[in-house]
Write an enzyme that holds these catalytic residues in place. Sequence first.
Site, PDB file in Angstrom:
ATOM      1  N   HIS A 166      10.070  27.616 -40.201  1.00 40.83           N
ATOM      2  CA  HIS A 166       9.858  29.004 -40.116  1.00 40.83           C
ATOM      3  C   HIS A 166      10.378  29.178 -38.481  1.00 40.83           C
ATOM      4  CE1 HIS A 166       7.369  30.254 -43.420  1.00 40.83           C
ATOM      5  NE2 HIS A 166       7.305  29.126 -43.576  1.00 40.83           N
ATOM      6  N   ASP A 367      13.907  33.449 -31.568  1.00 38.96           N
ATOM      7  CA  ASP A 367      12.839  33.576 -32.527  1.00 38.96           C
ATOM      8  C   ASP A 367      13.363  33.204 -34.080  1.00 38.96           C
ATOM      9  OD1 ASP A 367      10.450  34.502 -33.949  1.00 38.96           O
ATOM     10  OD2 ASP A 367      10.494  36.508 -32.737  1.00 38.96           O
TER      11      ASP A 367
HETATM   12  P1  ADQ Z   1       5.835  34.362 -35.301  1.00 39.16           P
HETATM   13  O1  ADQ Z   1       6.068  33.570 -34.093  1.00 39.16           O
HETATM   14  O2  ADQ Z   1       4.246  34.421 -35.358  1.00 39.16           O
HETATM   15  O3  ADQ Z   1       6.066  33.638 -36.580  1.00 39.16           O
HETATM   16  P2  ADQ Z   1       6.756  37.044 -36.247  1.00 39.16           P
HETATM   17  O4  ADQ Z   1       7.737  37.015 -37.223  1.00 39.16           O
HETATM   18  O5  ADQ Z   1       7.359  38.089 -35.374  1.00 39.16           O
HETATM   19  O6  ADQ Z   1       6.418  35.826 -35.353  1.00 39.16           O
HETATM   20  O7  ADQ Z   1       5.339  37.709 -36.696  1.00 39.16           O
HETATM   21  C1  ADQ Z   1       4.256  37.146 -37.673  1.00 39.16           C
HETATM   22  C2  ADQ Z   1       3.441  38.058 -38.058  1.00 39.16           C
HETATM   23  O8  ADQ Z   1       2.321  38.458 -36.972  1.00 39.16           O
HETATM   24  C3  ADQ Z   1       3.906  39.413 -38.475  1.00 39.16           C
HETATM   25  O9  ADQ Z   1       3.579  39.764 -39.587  1.00 39.16           O
HETATM   26  C4  ADQ Z   1       3.378  40.459 -37.352  1.00 39.16           C
HETATM   27  O10 ADQ Z   1       3.016  41.658 -37.963  1.00 39.16           O
HETATM   28  C5  ADQ Z   1       1.977  39.844 -36.992  1.00 39.16           C
HETATM   29  N1  ADQ Z   1       1.680  40.120 -35.496  1.00 39.16           N
HETATM   30  C6  ADQ Z   1       2.470  39.920 -34.298  1.00 39.16           C
HETATM   31  N2  ADQ Z   1       1.749  40.386 -33.290  1.00 39.16           N
HETATM   32  C7  ADQ Z   1       0.684  40.960 -33.868  1.00 39.16           C
HETATM   33  C8  ADQ Z   1      -0.483  41.677 -33.331  1.00 39.16           C
HETATM   34  N3  ADQ Z   1      -0.186  42.019 -31.714  1.00 39.16           N
HETATM   35  N4  ADQ Z   1      -1.305  42.211 -33.882  1.00 39.16           N
HETATM   36  C9  ADQ Z   1      -1.389  41.988 -35.334  1.00 39.16           C
HETATM   37  N5  ADQ Z   1      -0.488  41.456 -35.827  1.00 39.16           N
HETATM   38  C10 ADQ Z   1       0.802  40.793 -35.155  1.00 39.16           C
HETATM   39  C11 ADQ Z   1       6.897  32.311 -37.158  1.00 39.16           C
HETATM   40  C12 ADQ Z   1       8.326  32.547 -36.418  1.00 39.16           C
HETATM   41  C13 ADQ Z   1       9.000  33.497 -36.884  1.00 39.16           C
HETATM   42  C14 ADQ Z   1       9.129  34.013 -38.235  1.00 39.16           C
HETATM   43  C15 ADQ Z   1       7.869  33.861 -38.797  1.00 39.16           C
HETATM   44  C16 ADQ Z   1       7.670  33.813 -40.211  1.00 39.16           C
HETATM   45  O11 ADQ Z   1       8.083  32.408 -34.932  1.00 39.16           O
HETATM   46  O12 ADQ Z   1      10.292  33.633 -36.114  1.00 39.16           O
HETATM   47  O13 ADQ Z   1       9.559  35.269 -38.455  1.00 39.16           O
HETATM   48  O14 ADQ Z   1       7.232  32.650 -38.543  1.00 39.16           O
HETATM   49  O15 ADQ Z   1       8.585  32.843 -40.771  1.00 39.16           O
END
Ligand code: ADQ
Length: 722
Positions: A166, A367
């Site tokens: 991921h 990311d």
């Molecule tokens: P994350 O680093 O967590 O995931 P991201 O893909 O942006 O990054 O977010 C994942 C989920 O977290 C989203 O559904 C988002 O809505 C939720 N989220 C983020 N901040 C939030 C907040 N303040 N309150 C509530 N919900 C929040 C990792 C990788 C990413 C990749 C994902 C999936 O780092 O690059 O896209 O896995 O593979």
Amino acid sequence: MAPGTTAPALVVLSNRLPITLRADRRGAQAERAPGGLVAALDPALANRGGAWVGWPGGPVPRGFKLGEEFGYRLVPVALSQSEVRRFYLGFANGTLWPLLHSFPTRMELDREEWATYEDVNGRFAAAALAASAGGELFWIHDYQLMRTAPHLRAARPNARIAFFLHVPFPPYDLFRILPWDRELLRGLLACDVIGFHCKGYAQNFLDCVERLLGARVDREAGKVEHGQHTVSVAAFPLGIDCERYMRWASEAPPREAGGERIVLGVDRLDYTKGLPQKIQAFERFLELHAEHREHVVLLQIAEPSRDQVPEYQRLKRQVDELVGRVNGRFATSRWTPIRYLHRSVPPEELAALYRDAEVALVTPLRDGMNLVAKEYVVSQVGEPGVLILSRLAGAAESMHEALRVNPYNIDEVASALHLALTMDVAERSSRMRALHRRERRHDVHAWVERILATVAAPLEPIRPLSSDDFERWLAPSQQEHERLALFLDFDGTLAEIVEHPSQARVGASMRDALGACLRRRDTELAVVSGRGLEGLRKALGMPELVLVGNHGLEIEGPGIERFVHPDTLHFAARLRELARALEQGAEAGVWIEEKGATLTLHYRGAAPRLHAAIAERARKVVRQAGFQARDAICAVEARAPTGWDKGHAVLHVLRARHGPAWSEEVRAVYAGDDDTDEDAFRALQGLGVTFRVGRAERPTLATHRLPDVRAVETLLRWVAER
Ligand code: ADQ
């Protein structure tokens, strides 16, 4: 297998189970985690039957039945406090997270944490195996479990295994900083399919596999030759659960009219997300474009993350300070420029915020994908907004219509903000429609289907090895050196491995290829073997060849003075004594091959149930006599402790022929299939091109791997025709 379906059951492995455990007065409660991935895997698991293996995030109370309402099994892997520290906070998040995101200076290295990572990965595999009846498809998720697949493969050689990363996979130059780089690569190669968010990450991975493991790689087709099987490597860009976001966005109550224009940021509070840079860019925007003051706010929602780690605590302080500084500098009695929420917000509420925000500011420094960008786009059910997206997020590879920025370039982000807030509706709508359409086509359900279909389908083997491969591997050094000195092991390299060493034959077409090489004046050939010279001479019958026998202790051939290692004579008498000692009381079918400077005890002819005991006794007798014992196939070899090996012998031949500056005149190439050839690979590191022959998945120091004896013949043909 679930009744009525033909698809194999599915076992998903991820660091966390898709639940949140809560304890209240009624006892423990498990709530389903809200993510889109869970929503997409749920139906796949429920339809096929199967299990999800992961850490529940805390101790599961005794007798508590996990997730009975899920329709599939939840299998908890318990982690002790020290494992949470070493495996989760330590190796996974203190070492791999920064490395994979290309922040090597934040990476911590600790041997014990690595050992715990190995252990815990083994435990995840054991839990998955215990939960499965065989015939399943395993799907492993993410960087916490990169060493799980080899355990699954060892227990279930025919299982189908997929892995999805991921986060990004960094370039070779960064990845190789990790002391355990090869182990992680081998961990992933035990799978059938390895998926990444982007083509760039898949290419980085293939690069590392080729350069660090010497494995043969087909970049165009995304294939790796690994031991007996081909591994498929591809980009499977993750999407989101579009229907849900659109529904939430449509159903949320409308926003009150007349509020400020919202620029929205939604991130986990992580240093990869670039929050300090984002706040600085917003400050710069207010500095440069005073007309937006009192009209625009940055609503930043930062979900607390890994807050036991000092690095993350420092980041939190830094963001608090920056927000305070910007608000202190620009706020008026009616307006606060940054509204900062340090907490998580439920997805339904997020969808409404996405809908109402005129701009989403998604500016991670690095990311894997970034789902916030996608959620924003899909939630645009009313007047279209503008997405500003870091070009260092995986999502930027496909979301071309966003305003793509470099998150480190504060001025560029500030001017993108101004552009977004002044963009006319025609442009906003053209951009947003295209983005929206793409996300709907490639949603999370399509993603799950695509990966499951790929891993279930029969995998095309990698294209056969051809002279093009040698062209790529050897032609660059050909430009420097026209002369080539080729060293070839005998058994398993020029001749197939056979029951009895006396039956080994070099095939007619291999002989022909050797002859063609020998006819070239710019090519020298030597055969390097554990066999004695006498045996080699007979087996080959080609007097033009230089022969290196007894693992290098004896050398003869045209253009080189006959060499016998000076210690050989000294050990000869003792070696004869050793032969007698081994013969005494030897079981039927055991025989001893005396090769002058070394000897081999063969036990293939003895009853198989005795093999282990015979080898054990032989090793003991050999060591007691002061010789080194080494296992070979159905044989134990005794070598004098001379400190001289195939590597020394190869360098001796090169120096004898070309003098100490040999490497200026000639390029050395070595191919061998045996562990003793590793000595030559080591001696030639940086000095020559080396090939480990055979399909066994053994670590090697060779620069490349060749699958079999036929591939060696292709090498010889390339040399002859170059
Ligand atoms: P994350 O680093 O967590 O995931 P991201 O893909 O942006 O990054 O977010 C994942 C989920 O977290 C989203 O559904 C988002 O809505 C939720 N989220 C983020 N901040 C939030 C907040 N303040 N309150 C509530 N919900 C929040 C990792 C990788 C990413 C990749 C994902 C999936 O780092 O690059 O896209 O896995 O593979």
